[in-house]
Write an enzyme that holds these catalytic residues in place. Structure first.
Site, PDB file in Angstrom:
ATOM      1  CG  HIS A  19      39.502 111.779  29.985  1.00  0.00           C
ATOM      2  ND1 HIS A  19      38.718 111.906  31.107  1.00  0.00           N
ATOM      3  CD2 HIS A  19      39.142 110.601  29.407  1.00  0.00           C
ATOM      4  CE1 HIS A  19      37.920 110.860  31.207  1.00  0.00           C
ATOM      5  NE2 HIS A  19      38.161 110.041  30.199  1.00  0.00           N
ATOM      6  CE  LYS A  43      27.244 104.139  30.617  1.00  0.00           C
ATOM      7  NZ  LYS A  43      28.661 104.511  30.463  1.00  0.00           N
ATOM      8  NE  ARG A  92      41.484 103.085  31.162  1.00  0.00           N
ATOM      9  CZ  ARG A  92      40.242 103.195  31.618  1.00  0.00           C
ATOM     10  NH1 ARG A  92      39.989 104.059  32.572  1.00  0.00           N
ATOM     11  NH2 ARG A  92      39.276 102.454  31.148  1.00  0.00           N
ATOM     12  CB  SER A 130      35.300 109.124  34.619  1.00  0.00           C
ATOM     13  OG  SER A 130      35.993 109.874  33.665  1.00  0.00           O
TER      14      SER A 130
HETATM   15  O1  PNS Z   1      34.327 107.439  27.838  1.00  0.00           O
HETATM   16  P1  PNS Z   1      33.595 106.208  27.389  1.00  0.00           P
HETATM   17  O2  PNS Z   1      32.310 106.046  28.170  1.00  0.00           O
HETATM   18  O3  PNS Z   1      34.458 104.987  27.413  1.00  0.00           O
HETATM   19  O4  PNS Z   1      33.183 106.482  25.851  1.00  0.00           O
HETATM   20  C1  PNS Z   1      32.417 105.556  25.128  1.00  0.00           C
HETATM   21  C2  PNS Z   1      31.919 106.178  23.815  1.00  0.00           C
HETATM   22  C3  PNS Z   1      31.176 107.465  24.052  1.00  0.00           C
HETATM   23  C4  PNS Z   1      33.104 106.461  22.905  1.00  0.00           C
HETATM   24  C5  PNS Z   1      31.023 105.127  23.115  1.00  0.00           C
HETATM   25  O5  PNS Z   1      30.080 104.636  24.016  1.00  0.00           O
HETATM   26  C6  PNS Z   1      30.291 105.704  21.908  1.00  0.00           C
HETATM   27  O6  PNS Z   1      30.902 105.997  20.896  1.00  0.00           O
HETATM   28  N1  PNS Z   1      28.973 105.870  22.052  1.00  0.00           N
HETATM   29  C7  PNS Z   1      28.112 106.424  21.028  1.00  0.00           C
HETATM   30  C8  PNS Z   1      27.379 105.298  20.288  1.00  0.00           C
HETATM   31  C9  PNS Z   1      28.360 104.618  19.362  1.00  0.00           C
HETATM   32  O7  PNS Z   1      28.821 105.190  18.394  1.00  0.00           O
HETATM   33  N2  PNS Z   1      28.744 103.363  19.697  1.00  0.00           N
HETATM   34  C10 PNS Z   1      29.791 102.673  18.991  1.00  0.00           C
HETATM   35  C11 PNS Z   1      29.270 101.640  18.082  1.00  0.00           C
HETATM   36  S1  PNS Z   1      29.517 100.060  18.824  1.00  0.00           S
END
Ligand code: PNS
Length: 163
Positions: A19, A43, A92, A130
């Site tokens: 990150h 979660k 990645r 993570s």
């Molecule tokens: O670090 P991560 O868990 O891969 O991040 C995922 C994240 C937070 C970017 C994604 O789950 C997100 O944007 N969640 C908020 C809800 C949203 O906007 N979803 C995308 C529309 S499909």
């Protein structure tokens, strides 16, 4: 003067060297990079949103144009409220691609004015997540190659408390 703002959303539970690499590189591409910590009620994270924000603030304190905030709801809604033009995500490996593409396309439908920028992670960190950091730490393994020292101590303290 234009102020180009990007939002880098994620769970950051906890922040890893992968990150940090994305944060450093993305911060050089824009005027302001907002690292956005998702408060996800579905979660149960290892670290609370407040802890994750504080950890990110601490490890990015030397990068002048980075701000760290938490958000709930949609990433694009948060980005809009911040006046951001871009979302940043790290890729990645091919296994990330399908999910990331689907998310970027959905976000694009919801917010056509916001583009997603994908940065390929440094190969050094291509294996890192993570989830694996938490897994290794939960069994008492060494995570010093995955996260900054201060984060290592906080993660280890969490699991010490759980054992
Ligand atoms: O670090 P991560 O868990 O891969 O991040 C995922 C994240 C937070 C970017 C994604 O789950 C997100 O944007 N969640 C908020 C809800 C949203 O906007 N979803 C995308 C529309 S499909």
């Amino acid at each position: 003067m234009i102020n180009r703002i990007a939002v880098y959303p994620g769970s950051f539970d906890p922040v890893t060297f992968g990150h940090l690499d994305i944060i450093k590189r993305a911060s050089e591409m824009v005027d302001t990079l907002i690292v956005a910590v998702l408060v996800n009620k579905a979660k149960t994270p290892l670290f609370s949103a407040e802890e994750r924000v504080n950890m990110l603030r601490s490890v990015t304190k030397d990068i002048g144009n980075v701000r760290v905030e938490s958000f709930s709801g949609l990433s694009v809604d948060f980005a809009r409220r911040q006046g951001a033009e871009f979302l940043v995500r790290g890729l990645r490996a091919i296994t990330d691609f399908e999910y990331e593409l689907q998310m970027a396309q959905t976000n694009r439908i919801m917010a056509p004015e916001i583009d997603t920028i994908f940065l390929t992670t440094n190969l050094k960190y291509a294996y890192l997540s993570s989830t694996t950091v938490r897994e290794v730490a939960s069994y008492g393994g060494d995570i010093s190659r995955f996260v900054p020292k201060e984060i290592e101590e906080l993660v280890e303290a969490k699991y010490r408390g759980k054992r």
